[in-house]
Design an enzyme around this catalytic site. Sequence first.
Site, PDB file in Angstrom:
ATOM      1  CG  PHE A 196     -18.864 -12.447  -5.608  1.00  0.00           C
ATOM      2  CD1 PHE A 196     -19.728 -11.699  -6.399  1.00  0.00           C
ATOM      3  CD2 PHE A 196     -17.950 -13.276  -6.234  1.00  0.00           C
ATOM      4  CE1 PHE A 196     -19.688 -11.789  -7.791  1.00  0.00           C
ATOM      5  CE2 PHE A 196     -17.897 -13.379  -7.621  1.00  0.00           C
ATOM      6  CZ  PHE A 196     -18.767 -12.634  -8.395  1.00  0.00           C
ATOM      7  CE  LYS A 207     -18.686  -6.884  -6.941  1.00  0.00           C
ATOM      8  NZ  LYS A 207     -17.948  -7.019  -5.748  1.00  0.00           N
ATOM      9  NE  ARG A 235     -22.339 -12.088   3.005  1.00  0.00           N
ATOM     10  CZ  ARG A 235     -22.842 -13.002   3.834  1.00  0.00           C
ATOM     11  NH1 ARG A 235     -24.067 -12.873   4.290  1.00  0.00           N
ATOM     12  NH2 ARG A 235     -22.128 -14.034   4.209  1.00  0.00           N
ATOM     13  CD  GLU A 236     -17.998  -2.723   4.141  1.00  0.00           C
ATOM     14  OE1 GLU A 236     -18.321  -2.225   5.237  1.00  0.00           O
ATOM     15  OE2 GLU A 236     -17.719  -2.057   3.138  1.00  0.00           O
ATOM     16  CG  ASN A 245     -22.667  -6.211  -6.089  1.00  0.00           C
ATOM     17  OD1 ASN A 245     -22.841  -7.235  -5.421  1.00  0.00           O
ATOM     18  ND2 ASN A 245     -21.606  -5.453  -5.953  1.00  0.00           N
ATOM     19  N   GLY A 276     -36.509  -2.722   4.397  1.00  0.00           N
ATOM     20  CA  GLY A 276     -35.805  -1.836   5.318  1.00  0.00           C
ATOM     21  C   GLY A 276     -35.741  -0.419   4.788  1.00  0.00           C
ATOM     22  CG  ASP A 310      -2.161   0.872   0.974  1.00  0.00           C
ATOM     23  OD1 ASP A 310      -3.264   0.308   0.854  1.00  0.00           O
ATOM     24  OD2 ASP A 310      -2.013   2.107   0.871  1.00  0.00           O
ATOM     25  CB  CYS A 325     -20.700  -2.984  -2.939  1.00  0.00           C
ATOM     26  SG  CYS A 325     -19.040  -3.420  -2.454  1.00  0.00           S
ATOM     27  NE  ARG A 327     -16.877   3.133   2.172  1.00  0.00           N
ATOM     28  CZ  ARG A 327     -15.962   2.315   1.664  1.00  0.00           C
ATOM     29  NH1 ARG A 327     -15.390   2.610   0.525  1.00  0.00           N
ATOM     30  NH2 ARG A 327     -15.635   1.210   2.287  1.00  0.00           N
TER      31      ARG A 327
HETATM   32  C1  UDX Z   1     -22.430  -6.383  -1.008  1.00  0.00           C
HETATM   33  C2  UDX Z   1     -22.539  -7.784  -1.637  1.00  0.00           C
HETATM   34  O1  UDX Z   1     -23.334  -8.616  -0.795  1.00  0.00           O
HETATM   35  C3  UDX Z   1     -21.179  -8.378  -1.861  1.00  0.00           C
HETATM   36  O2  UDX Z   1     -21.297  -9.624  -2.511  1.00  0.00           O
HETATM   37  C4  UDX Z   1     -20.379  -7.413  -2.723  1.00  0.00           C
HETATM   38  O3  UDX Z   1     -19.100  -7.895  -2.974  1.00  0.00           O
HETATM   39  C5  UDX Z   1     -20.300  -6.051  -2.069  1.00  0.00           C
HETATM   40  O4  UDX Z   1     -21.627  -5.566  -1.828  1.00  0.00           O
HETATM   41  P1  UDX Z   1     -22.017  -5.360   1.426  1.00  0.00           P
HETATM   42  O5  UDX Z   1     -22.076  -4.015   0.766  1.00  0.00           O
HETATM   43  O6  UDX Z   1     -20.930  -5.615   2.413  1.00  0.00           O
HETATM   44  O7  UDX Z   1     -21.870  -6.495   0.298  1.00  0.00           O
HETATM   45  O8  UDX Z   1     -23.385  -5.569   2.173  1.00  0.00           O
HETATM   46  P2  UDX Z   1     -24.677  -6.506   2.125  1.00  0.00           P
HETATM   47  O9  UDX Z   1     -24.696  -7.378   3.306  1.00  0.00           O
HETATM   48  O10 UDX Z   1     -24.837  -7.165   0.821  1.00  0.00           O
HETATM   49  O11 UDX Z   1     -25.821  -5.394   2.337  1.00  0.00           O
HETATM   50  C6  UDX Z   1     -25.948  -4.288   1.470  1.00  0.00           C
HETATM   51  C7  UDX Z   1     -27.099  -3.390   1.885  1.00  0.00           C
HETATM   52  O12 UDX Z   1     -28.341  -3.985   1.601  1.00  0.00           O
HETATM   53  C8  UDX Z   1     -27.135  -3.036   3.370  1.00  0.00           C
HETATM   54  O13 UDX Z   1     -27.463  -1.651   3.492  1.00  0.00           O
HETATM   55  C9  UDX Z   1     -28.252  -3.895   3.917  1.00  0.00           C
HETATM   56  O14 UDX Z   1     -28.867  -3.349   5.041  1.00  0.00           O
HETATM   57  C10 UDX Z   1     -29.204  -3.934   2.730  1.00  0.00           C
HETATM   58  N1  UDX Z   1     -30.066  -5.112   2.710  1.00  0.00           N
HETATM   59  C11 UDX Z   1     -29.536  -6.358   2.527  1.00  0.00           C
HETATM   60  C12 UDX Z   1     -31.433  -4.956   2.885  1.00  0.00           C
HETATM   61  O15 UDX Z   1     -31.946  -3.833   3.051  1.00  0.00           O
HETATM   62  N2  UDX Z   1     -32.238  -6.070   2.826  1.00  0.00           N
HETATM   63  C13 UDX Z   1     -31.742  -7.310   2.623  1.00  0.00           C
HETATM   64  O16 UDX Z   1     -32.536  -8.254   2.576  1.00  0.00           O
HETATM   65  C14 UDX Z   1     -30.346  -7.462   2.483  1.00  0.00           C
END
Ligand code: UDX
Length: 448
Positions: free
Chosen positions: A158, A214, A160-161, A218, A263, A30, A270, A338
């Site tokens: 892929f 990808k 998820r945080e 998403n 929600g 980095d 992402c 974010r």
């Molecule tokens: C996402 C993808 O899941 C992952 O595969 C990709 O590489 C990056 O983007 P992430 O952003 O970490 O991962 O979060 P994720 O758990 O997927 O949730 C994204 C958003 O959707 C959150 O704000 C969550 O609250 C919302 N969400 C998720 C809902 O509102 N309802 C759901 O049923 C699922």
Amino acid sequence: MRITMVGTGYVGLVSGACFSDFGHEVICVDKDPSKIALLENGVMPIFEPGLEQLVARNVQAGRLSFTTDIAAGVTNAEAVFIGVGTPTRRGDGHADLSYVFAAAQEIAAALEAQSVGASDLLLVTKSTVPVGTGDEVERIVRQAAPNRVIRVASNPEFLREGAAIEDFKRPDRVVCGTDDGIARGMLSQVYRPLSLNQSAPVLFTGRRTAELIKYAANAFLATKISFINEIADLCEATGADVQEVSRGIGLDNRIGRKFLHAGPGYGGSCFPKDTLALLKTAEDYQSPLRIVEAVVAVNDSRKRAMGRKVIAAMGGEARGKVVTILGLTFKPNTDDMRDSPAIAIIQALQDAGATIRACDPEGMQQAAKMLTDVAFVEDPYEAVTDADVVVIVTEWDAYRALDLSRMAKTMRTLLMVDLRNVYAMDEVNSAGLTYVGIGKRDSALSTH
Ligand code: UDX
């Protein structure tokens, strides 16, 4: 295998650490010396469950190291992964690829400067990049390193945080995009631990296909969320219950139960960025994605609409009211703010004259940089004292089993707006609070 990861942001650091845990020898590079200094001292620059232990274990085993020197980092590498950021470019919504291209240029220049006759290199883009970026990376490295053989592949993540390590080690699939036989063989080696225990299919595709997989993944997940959110509004209007609708449709295997939780709208690093970038690609290729356009529009308007929902629950007046927000991050188990719905919700409430108090187990520091006039309070019970409403915005475990009777004793107005449907109406009512959820029969309050 000797692997170098360029970029120690979220994707780079988690992937690098997991590769080393697979048994590979990994160097993470980095440019930011403060980040590397933190990592060398065992301090993680991001919050991700299990990461600190994973890094410590592999550093101790001698398989994982960190450097700011890209030339040193790539000298003996067999495979170099690019895991730098691709933020939304200011002004036009396109993905900003300048970090990816700069990394490719530097890697190739460093290799070219080394002795001729050195071995070939596999260069893999892990960052999320629009279709065709691999072609441009290939052009850049050919120009910068005409005497070296560099095979360019795409291997989108892929992760998820909050569940990134689990997602890396037990993925539903791994996608590797390259038509080059040698590159395919090397990528098979990289992911051998997953194929050995047959825990994940490794899918080989063309490079452009992998890049598009990808974004399509998403965008599809974002579509499920916007879809169920609009159904939730319809449930409120018609007297149906969105959780039951979600279960009723999700048990059909063709639909699936995941990503059907209504929600306040999706956020994070992402979905908002990638759906926008995909729309730009569609525009460039004059191949419209009207469904994704609607998904983005629904999500954008939903966030502020949630602010109006809270105001409606308070009888239509926010001026002089104290609103306690529980949960600020875009989802639990992260400190990432974010594009969190909490930002737009709080701003809508402030514009209407409400005073905001907010709690979050990990996100308050980040949130303080993005919000003004918010009182941040550690303890949720202290935060609801004299409040007119408690609003659940993020479903942290810490907010799933609150002592509601204790809250009711100190609140000024006994009202809960639960934007994640984590509480049952009966239990909230029996503690004395009025309950407003999402897409629930008795929460048919105007949100528009
Ligand atoms: C996402 C993808 O899941 C992952 O595969 C990709 O590489 C990056 O983007 P992430 O952003 O970490 O991962 O979060 P994720 O758990 O997927 O949730 C994204 C958003 O959707 C959150 O704000 C969550 O609250 C919302 N969400 C998720 C809902 O509102 N309802 C759901 O049923 C699922």
